[in-house]
Motif scaffolding. Sequence first.
Motif, PDB file in Angstrom:
ATOM      1  N   ALA A  21      17.366   6.964   9.061  1.00 18.49           N
ATOM      2  CA  ALA A  21      16.289   5.980   8.439  1.00 18.49           C
ATOM      3  C   ALA A  21      15.592   7.311   7.536  1.00 18.49           C
ATOM      4  CB  ALA A  21      15.087   5.883   9.841  1.00 18.49           C
ATOM      5  N   GLY A  22      15.432   8.812   7.762  1.00 15.90           N
ATOM      6  CA  GLY A  22      14.719   9.550   6.584  1.00 15.90           C
ATOM      7  C   GLY A  22      15.748   8.644   5.119  1.00 15.90           C
ATOM      8  N   LEU A  23      16.808   8.945   5.603  1.00 17.96           N
ATOM      9  CA  LEU A  23      18.158   8.870   4.220  1.00 17.96           C
ATOM     10  C   LEU A  23      17.707   7.758   3.712  1.00 17.96           C
ATOM     11  CD1 LEU A  23      21.327  10.672   6.104  1.00 17.96           C
ATOM     12  CD2 LEU A  23      19.653  12.022   4.063  1.00 17.96           C
ATOM     13  N   LEU A  24      17.770   6.939   4.000  1.00 23.57           N
ATOM     14  CA  LEU A  24      17.356   5.597   3.893  1.00 23.57           C
ATOM     15  C   LEU A  24      16.685   5.366   2.533  1.00 23.57           C
ATOM     16  CD1 LEU A  24      19.124   3.162   6.413  1.00 23.57           C
ATOM     17  CD2 LEU A  24      20.148   3.317   4.078  1.00 23.57           C
ATOM     18  N   SER A  25      15.234   5.692   3.486  1.00 20.80           N
ATOM     19  CA  SER A  25      14.132   6.289   2.547  1.00 20.80           C
ATOM     20  C   SER A  25      14.271   6.488   0.882  1.00 20.80           C
ATOM     21  CB  SER A  25      12.940   7.309   3.328  1.00 20.80           C
ATOM     22  OG  SER A  25      13.374   8.935   2.863  1.00 20.80           O
ATOM     23  N   THR A  26      15.036   6.697   0.732  1.00 20.07           N
ATOM     24  CA  THR A  26      15.778   7.569  -0.947  1.00 20.07           C
ATOM     25  C   THR A  26      15.718   6.585  -1.277  1.00 20.07           C
ATOM     26  OG1 THR A  26      17.941   7.631  -0.019  1.00 20.07           O
ATOM     27  CG2 THR A  26      17.042   9.665   0.349  1.00 20.07           C
ATOM     28  N   MET A  27      16.083   4.911  -1.104  1.00 16.10           N
ATOM     29  CA  MET A  27      16.354   3.809  -2.038  1.00 16.10           C
ATOM     30  C   MET A  27      14.812   3.528  -2.569  1.00 16.10           C
ATOM     31  SD  MET A  27      17.768   0.940   1.205  1.00 16.10           S
ATOM     32  CE  MET A  27      17.335  -0.022  -0.572  1.00 16.10           C
ATOM     33  N   ILE A  28      14.002   4.696  -2.234  1.00 14.90           N
ATOM     34  CA  ILE A  28      12.609   4.247  -3.405  1.00 14.90           C
ATOM     35  C   ILE A  28      12.590   4.689  -4.688  1.00 14.90           C
ATOM     36  CG2 ILE A  28      11.446   7.455  -3.096  1.00 14.90           C
ATOM     37  CD1 ILE A  28       9.043   5.421  -2.221  1.00 14.90           C
ATOM     38  N   PHE A  29      14.041   5.710  -4.790  1.00 11.93           N
ATOM     39  CA  PHE A  29      14.087   5.781  -6.086  1.00 11.93           C
ATOM     40  C   PHE A  29      14.772   5.295  -7.104  1.00 11.93           C
ATOM     41  CE2 PHE A  29      13.906  10.205  -4.067  1.00 11.93           C
ATOM     42  CZ  PHE A  29      12.971  11.013  -4.622  1.00 11.93           C
ATOM     43  N   LEU A  30      15.389   3.907  -6.406  1.00 13.15           N
ATOM     44  CA  LEU A  30      15.923   3.149  -7.406  1.00 13.15           C
ATOM     45  C   LEU A  30      14.968   2.239  -7.998  1.00 13.15           C
ATOM     46  CD1 LEU A  30      18.273   1.206  -4.464  1.00 13.15           C
ATOM     47  CD2 LEU A  30      18.743   3.100  -5.906  1.00 13.15           C
ATOM     48  N   PRO A  31      15.317   1.684  -8.768  1.00 17.08           N
ATOM     49  CA  PRO A  31      13.984   0.411  -9.885  1.00 17.08           C
ATOM     50  C   PRO A  31      13.697  -0.364  -8.756  1.00 17.08           C
ATOM     51  CG  PRO A  31      16.425   1.000 -11.004  1.00 17.08           C
ATOM     52  CD  PRO A  31      17.118   1.482  -9.431  1.00 17.08           C
ATOM     53  N   GLU A  32      12.461  -1.327  -9.837  1.00 19.51           N
ATOM     54  CA  GLU A  32      11.855  -1.853  -7.834  1.00 19.51           C
ATOM     55  C   GLU A  32      12.504  -3.365  -8.364  1.00 19.51           C
ATOM     56  OE1 GLU A  32       7.344  -3.688  -7.432  1.00 19.51           O
ATOM     57  OE2 GLU A  32       8.332  -2.439  -9.094  1.00 19.51           O
ATOM     58  N   ILE A  33      13.245  -3.439  -6.571  1.00 18.31           N
ATOM     59  CA  ILE A  33      13.626  -5.041  -6.527  1.00 18.31           C
ATOM     60  C   ILE A  33      12.117  -6.101  -6.346  1.00 18.31           C
ATOM     61  CG2 ILE A  33      16.042  -4.017  -6.001  1.00 18.31           C
ATOM     62  CD1 ILE A  33      15.643  -4.166  -3.612  1.00 18.31           C
ATOM     63  N   ASN A  34      13.324  -7.019  -6.476  1.00 18.52           N
ATOM     64  CA  ASN A  34      11.956  -7.889  -5.863  1.00 18.52           C
ATOM     65  C   ASN A  34      11.730  -8.127  -4.358  1.00 18.52           C
ATOM     66  OD1 ASN A  34      13.859 -10.373  -4.538  1.00 18.52           O
ATOM     67  ND2 ASN A  34      14.602 -10.467  -6.067  1.00 18.52           N
ATOM     68  N   ASP A  35      10.370  -8.980  -3.815  1.00 13.35           N
ATOM     69  CA  ASP A  35       9.912  -8.616  -2.723  1.00 13.35           C
ATOM     70  C   ASP A  35      10.924  -8.862  -1.055  1.00 13.35           C
ATOM     71  OD1 ASP A  35       8.137  -7.261  -3.383  1.00 13.35           O
ATOM     72  OD2 ASP A  35       6.456  -9.352  -3.371  1.00 13.35           O
ATOM     73  N   ALA A  36      11.944 -10.897  -1.121  1.00 13.87           N
ATOM     74  CA  ALA A  36      12.409 -10.899  -1.397  1.00 13.87           C
ATOM     75  C   ALA A  36      13.511 -10.723  -1.118  1.00 13.87           C
ATOM     76  CB  ALA A  36      12.850 -12.548  -1.695  1.00 13.87           C
ATOM     77  N   LEU A  37      14.296 -10.043  -1.784  1.00 11.70           N
ATOM     78  CA  LEU A  37      15.595  -9.011  -1.545  1.00 11.70           C
ATOM     79  C   LEU A  37      15.070  -7.317  -0.842  1.00 11.70           C
ATOM     80  CD1 LEU A  37      18.190  -8.374  -2.003  1.00 11.70           C
ATOM     81  CD2 LEU A  37      17.876  -7.770  -4.071  1.00 11.70           C
ATOM     82  N   SER A  38      14.030  -7.287  -1.206  1.00 13.68           N
ATOM     83  CA  SER A  38      13.906  -6.106  -0.778  1.00 13.68           C
ATOM     84  C   SER A  38      13.691  -6.073   1.060  1.00 13.68           C
ATOM     85  CB  SER A  38      12.428  -5.451  -1.099  1.00 13.68           C
ATOM     86  OG  SER A  38      11.858  -4.101  -0.339  1.00 13.68           O
ATOM     87  N   ILE A  39      12.730  -7.251   1.486  1.00 16.54           N
ATOM     88  CA  ILE A  39      13.164  -7.617   3.178  1.00 16.54           C
ATOM     89  C   ILE A  39      13.908  -8.151   3.255  1.00 16.54           C
ATOM     90  CG2 ILE A  39      11.790  -8.775   4.545  1.00 16.54           C
ATOM     91  CD1 ILE A  39       9.311  -9.572   2.158  1.00 16.54           C
ATOM     92  N   ILE A  40      14.912  -8.237   2.664  1.00 14.84           N
ATOM     93  CA  ILE A  40      16.033  -8.856   4.043  1.00 14.84           C
ATOM     94  C   ILE A  40      17.126  -7.301   3.830  1.00 14.84           C
ATOM     95  CG2 ILE A  40      18.525  -9.344   3.389  1.00 14.84           C
ATOM     96  CD1 ILE A  40      16.672 -11.749   1.571  1.00 14.84           C
TER      97      ILE A  40
END
Length: 281
Positions: A45-64
């Motif tokens: 889970a800590g490693l997956l938090s690095t997704m914060i560095f990715l360009p912002e994606i839309n809310d629906a895709l982010s939630i999925i």
Amino acid sequence: MQQTIYLDNLIIVNATIDIYILIITGILSHVQLIKWRVLLGGIIAGLLSTMIFLPEINDALSIIIKALTMAGIVLITFPIHCKSNFFITYSYFVIINIIFAGSALLISSIFHSKLIYYNNSNFYFDISTPFILGISTLTYLLLKVTVKLTVKPANINDYYDVSIKVNNKSETFKALLDTGNSLKDYFTGSPVIIIDKEIAIKLFGNINDIPSDSFRLIPYSDVTGTGVLKSFKYDSLTIKSKKKNLIVNQCYAAINETGFSNINYEAILNPDLLNIAREVK
């Protein structure tokens, strides 16, 4: 103002928080907590938090994406043995995460804090690890005390009417709820009911005729020594009490080939079965 994010702090803080969230999830859903799996789940889970560095994606895709990664973390962390068990555990994990995320965003909004940054359903806390560790520990201890005070334990040494179903065949019998039965399936960690061999014979005709795809040997230890019990996966186990009916799906039943000394029951229930069962009308 641009936010500076330190990779080590991002991973360590998020892993720490998620480890505590996973522990709380396990307590509330009554799932066995295996230390190395909880630690592994937190690290992932800590490693997956690095997704914060990715360009912002839309809310629906982010939630999925978040929902799918959370499902993966639940499967990695907990010994899930059936669909209902996964649904319950996953639901608790999602709810606790929503409460945490909502609280963090609320605090950030009220106090206009620059210590919390949010992107792609992930948080960065510009807070020292010892501080977040202390807060998380305090929260965990308070919740554990609350659960201990409010959750009513199962009544021990009670008798239940139990029905077991396998391949469209079912048998009903009397079972004793006993803390002496702490038997669990070695691979999944799921609690096991111990039944008299006569029940198994009625279901299969012969104990040796149990289909190979549902057969398993389960190790046990008691005051007389150690050994293994023949067991099989059932489709459903219905536990009937005076107040409610409970059902457990696709766990294992071990066979007592020597029989029980007490004629008042034909099986011994593991108390943890009541914790993972779901109520049915």
